[in-house]
Design a protein around this motif. Structure first.
Motif, PDB file in Angstrom:
ATOM      1  N   UNK A 108       0.833  -1.203   0.000  1.00 15.21           N
ATOM      2  CA  UNK A 108       0.000   0.000   0.000  1.00 15.21           C
ATOM      3  C   UNK A 108       0.869   1.255   0.000  1.00 15.21           C
ATOM      4  N   UNK A 109       1.954   1.252   0.756  1.00 13.62           N
ATOM      5  CA  UNK A 109       2.895   2.374   0.770  1.00 13.62           C
ATOM      6  C   UNK A 109       3.508   2.578  -0.613  1.00 13.62           C
ATOM      7  N   UNK A 110       3.912   1.489  -1.249  1.00  9.22           N
ATOM      8  CA  UNK A 110       4.507   1.592  -2.590  1.00  9.22           C
ATOM      9  C   UNK A 110       3.481   2.068  -3.618  1.00  9.22           C
ATOM     10  N   UNK A 111       2.241   1.635  -3.490  1.00  6.97           N
ATOM     11  CA  UNK A 111       1.201   2.090  -4.432  1.00  6.97           C
ATOM     12  C   UNK A 111       0.918   3.587  -4.250  1.00  6.97           C
ATOM     13  N   UNK A 112       1.007   4.050  -3.002  1.00 11.26           N
ATOM     14  CA  UNK A 112       0.823   5.487  -2.764  1.00 11.26           C
ATOM     15  C   UNK A 112       1.964   6.263  -3.389  1.00 11.26           C
ATOM     16  N   UNK A 113       3.197   5.756  -3.289  1.00 14.34           N
ATOM     17  CA  UNK A 113       4.339   6.415  -3.939  1.00 14.34           C
ATOM     18  C   UNK A 113       4.137   6.442  -5.452  1.00 14.34           C
ATOM     19  N   UNK A 132      19.120 -11.560  -1.646  1.00 16.77           N
ATOM     20  CA  UNK A 132      19.198 -12.546  -0.582  1.00 16.77           C
ATOM     21  C   UNK A 132      18.083 -12.445   0.441  1.00 16.77           C
ATOM     22  N   UNK A 133      17.193 -11.472   0.269  1.00 17.36           N
ATOM     23  CA  UNK A 133      16.100 -11.307   1.223  1.00 17.36           C
ATOM     24  C   UNK A 133      14.729 -11.611   0.615  1.00 17.36           C
ATOM     25  N   UNK A 134      14.710 -11.977  -0.664  1.00 14.27           N
ATOM     26  CA  UNK A 134      13.449 -12.303  -1.319  1.00 14.27           C
ATOM     27  C   UNK A 134      12.604 -11.102  -1.683  1.00 14.27           C
ATOM     28  N   UNK A 135      13.206  -9.925  -1.748  1.00 12.99           N
ATOM     29  CA  UNK A 135      12.434  -8.710  -2.022  1.00 12.99           C
ATOM     30  C   UNK A 135      12.095  -8.526  -3.497  1.00 12.99           C
ATOM     31  N   UNK A 136      12.845  -9.166  -4.382  1.00  5.97           N
ATOM     32  CA  UNK A 136      12.585  -9.013  -5.813  1.00  5.97           C
ATOM     33  C   UNK A 136      11.159  -9.357  -6.175  1.00  5.97           C
ATOM     34  N   UNK A 141       5.719  -8.049  -8.098  1.00  3.88           N
ATOM     35  CA  UNK A 141       4.251  -8.090  -7.977  1.00  3.88           C
ATOM     36  C   UNK A 141       3.630  -6.693  -8.064  1.00  3.88           C
ATOM     37  N   UNK A 142       4.428  -5.667  -7.769  1.00  3.16           N
ATOM     38  CA  UNK A 142       3.946  -4.285  -7.861  1.00  3.16           C
ATOM     39  C   UNK A 142       4.218  -3.674  -9.239  1.00  3.16           C
ATOM     40  N   UNK A 143       4.769  -4.460 -10.152  1.00  2.00           N
ATOM     41  CA  UNK A 143       5.003  -3.987 -11.513  1.00  2.00           C
ATOM     42  C   UNK A 143       6.431  -3.556 -11.808  1.00  2.00           C
ATOM     43  N   UNK A 144       7.309  -3.638 -10.820  1.00  3.38           N
ATOM     44  CA  UNK A 144       8.713  -3.292 -11.041  1.00  3.38           C
ATOM     45  C   UNK A 144       9.400  -4.431 -11.775  1.00  3.38           C
ATOM     46  N   UNK A 145      10.425  -4.088 -12.545  1.00  2.18           N
ATOM     47  CA  UNK A 145      11.225  -5.111 -13.210  1.00  2.18           C
ATOM     48  C   UNK A 145      12.693  -4.873 -12.898  1.00  2.18           C
ATOM     49  N   UNK A 146      13.424  -5.950 -12.807  1.00  5.67           N
ATOM     50  CA  UNK A 146      14.862  -5.836 -12.571  1.00  5.67           C
ATOM     51  C   UNK A 146      15.520  -5.311 -13.840  1.00  5.67           C
ATOM     52  N   UNK A 147      16.315  -4.252 -13.683  1.00  3.16           N
ATOM     53  CA  UNK A 147      16.999  -3.656 -14.832  1.00  3.16           C
ATOM     54  C   UNK A 147      18.521  -3.721 -14.702  1.00  3.16           C
ATOM     55  N   UNK A 164      23.606  -5.850  -5.326  1.00  3.13           N
ATOM     56  CA  UNK A 164      22.683  -4.717  -5.271  1.00  3.13           C
ATOM     57  C   UNK A 164      21.850  -4.802  -6.544  1.00  3.13           C
ATOM     58  N   UNK A 165      20.522  -4.864  -6.375  1.00 11.07           N
ATOM     59  CA  UNK A 165      19.608  -5.085  -7.485  1.00 11.07           C
ATOM     60  C   UNK A 165      18.830  -3.805  -7.758  1.00 11.07           C
ATOM     61  N   UNK A 166      18.758  -3.447  -9.042  1.00 10.58           N
ATOM     62  CA  UNK A 166      18.070  -2.232  -9.464  1.00 10.58           C
ATOM     63  C   UNK A 166      16.716  -2.602 -10.063  1.00 10.58           C
ATOM     64  N   UNK A 167      15.664  -2.025  -9.504  1.00  7.94           N
ATOM     65  CA  UNK A 167      14.292  -2.276  -9.962  1.00  7.94           C
ATOM     66  C   UNK A 167      13.713  -0.975 -10.513  1.00  7.94           C
TER      67      UNK A 167
END
Length: 176
Positions: A108-113, A132-136, A141-147, A164-167
């Motif tokens: 919900x916080x990310x959708x508000x952003x 390593x934390x499963x955040x990808x 699921x919020x529409x971000x893609x790894x770039x 370090x992963x860039x979304x």
């Protein structure tokens, strides 16, 4: 779920202390927000003060999330400080209180952003994460893609290097 959001709240000393306490709680629960647990308020305070300066003096914006009157989440919508990147923003210090995990507050916080980004006419939002934390999957699921990713860019401890992963989330807007 009933969250109340405030964009650009007054950075009172009380709010600053609440944010530092949240930062400590998130880090000590395993959150990847600039530190490796365990941390104390004294550890977090210097980085927090630098973050507050970027908000108070611009160009960064603070988004806070409240459950009733209790601060339960924040994120920073950081300006890029470079005119060729003015059409997108970086989301930093995305935090939700560990005691509220599992309620959908992070999404919900990310959708508000995202809503704010569209309102500002931005073309995209960018967030980085520690592998390593499963955040990808959360961001996907919020529409971000790894770039992109920087292999071993984050050294948590000797022998514990993480990517370090860039979304990236394309908002479809033309420019800010």
């Amino acid at each position: 779920m009933n969250l109340r959001f405030v964009l650009d709240p007054d950075l009172t000393s009380e709010l600053r202390e609440q944010i530092i306490a949240l930062w400590v709680d998130v880090t000590n629960a395993g959150g990847a927000v600039g530190f490796v647990a365990p941390v104390t308020e004294a550890d977090v305070r210097p980085m927090a003060e630098a973050t507050f300066a970027g908000i108070a003096d611009g160009p960064d914006r603070l988004l806070t999330a409240y459950e009733g009157d209790r601060l339960v989440g924040i994120l920073i919508i950081a300006g890029n400080r470079f005119h060729l990147k003015a059409h997108w923003r970086v989301l930093k210090r995305v935090m939700v209180h560990p005691g509220t995990q599992g309620r959908g507050y992070g999404a919900t916080l990310m959708r508000e952003a995202e809503r704010i980004g569209r309102e500002l006419g931005l073309a995209a939002l960018h967030v980085t994460l520690r592998d390593g934390l499963g955040l990808g999957g959360f961001y996907e699921r919020l529409g971000y893609r790894e770039v992109g990713r920087l292999p071993g860019a984050l050294r948590l401890a000797p022998g514990d290097d993480r990517d370090e992963v860039f979304m990236w989330l394309d908002l479809g807007a033309s420019a800010a």
